[in-house]
Design a protein around this motif. Structure first.
Motif, short mmCIF file in Angstrom:
data_model
loop_
_atom_site.label_atom_id
_atom_site.label_comp_id
_atom_site.label_asym_id
_atom_site.label_seq_id
_atom_site.Cartn_x
_atom_site.Cartn_y
_atom_site.Cartn_z
N GLU A 23 -38.42 3.17 -4.03
CA GLU A 23 -38.41 3.91 -5.29
C GLU A 23 -39.48 4.99 -5.32
N LYS A 24 -40.49 4.87 -4.49
CA LYS A 24 -41.58 5.84 -4.47
C LYS A 24 -41.42 6.77 -3.28
N ILE A 25 -41.84 8.00 -3.42
CA ILE A 25 -41.78 8.94 -2.31
C ILE A 25 -43.02 8.79 -1.43
#
Length: 185
Positions: free
Chosen positions: A6-8
């Motif tokens: 979900e996080k870059i």
């Protein structure tokens, strides 16, 4: 498993985590002089107290030849032999190496199996993988890992996984067969 986060990348790095790059080294060079590391959290059982714990450890080794491997009803084409110290619970651990030129860690393979020490009676069963060569099965005292070097070509420029990309070669995806062939004795 390939997981979508979900996080870059920059958000992950801001947490103090450094992603390990999937190696894009050519599939043909000699890797015999390269040192590999297997970080893992193997299971340690205390039978007297019925306690199971996991302790982080790292071992170093060199990769050996690539062989076709069979364990239970699974065939793993082109598995790397390796000599990293592994225990039950090490499966799924990455085999990584440090790239001195780029100053980064690279993922080469995933450790997946080892023979139980000295067990040669149950050829090709769980925890007793055997090598397949010229219609013969043999149990060798090596650990084995699955080659991931071609996996980097399966990600597009945005980092999205896509098996239809040109150059995406997943040998275990194309050659992998859960059905055990009767051609090996």
């Amino acid at each position: 498993a390939i997981l979508e986060l979900e996080k870059i990348d920059t958000e992950i790095k801001s947490l103090g985590l450094e992603p390990i790059k999937i190696s894009n080294i050519d599939l043909t060079p000699d890797l015999s002089g390269k040192i590999f590391y297997l970080p893992s959290f193997p299971t340690i059982n205390d039978n007297a107290n019925a306690i199971e714990t996991r302790v982080g450890r790292v071992s170093s080794c060199k990769l050996g030849d690539q062989v076709n491997l069979m364990e239970a009803n699974f065939i793993y084409p082109r598995s790397f032999r390796h000599t990293c110290n592994s225990q039950h619970g090490s499966s799924g651990g990455p085999l990584i190496s440090y790239n001195n030129e780029q100053k980064i860690w690279e993922l080469f393979a995933i450790h997946n199996t080892s023979p139980d020490s000295g067990n040669t009676n149950n050829l090709c069963n769980a925890n007793t993988p055997c090598e397949l060569f010229q219609e013969k099965k043999t149990v060798e005292q090596f650990n084995y890992a699955q080659d991931l070097r071609s996996l980097y070509k399966c990600f597009d420029s945005k980092g999205i996984f896509n098996v239809t990309l040109s150059g995406c070669i997943l040998p275990w995806f194309k050659d992998y067969d859960r059905r055990v062939s009767g051609s090996y004795k």
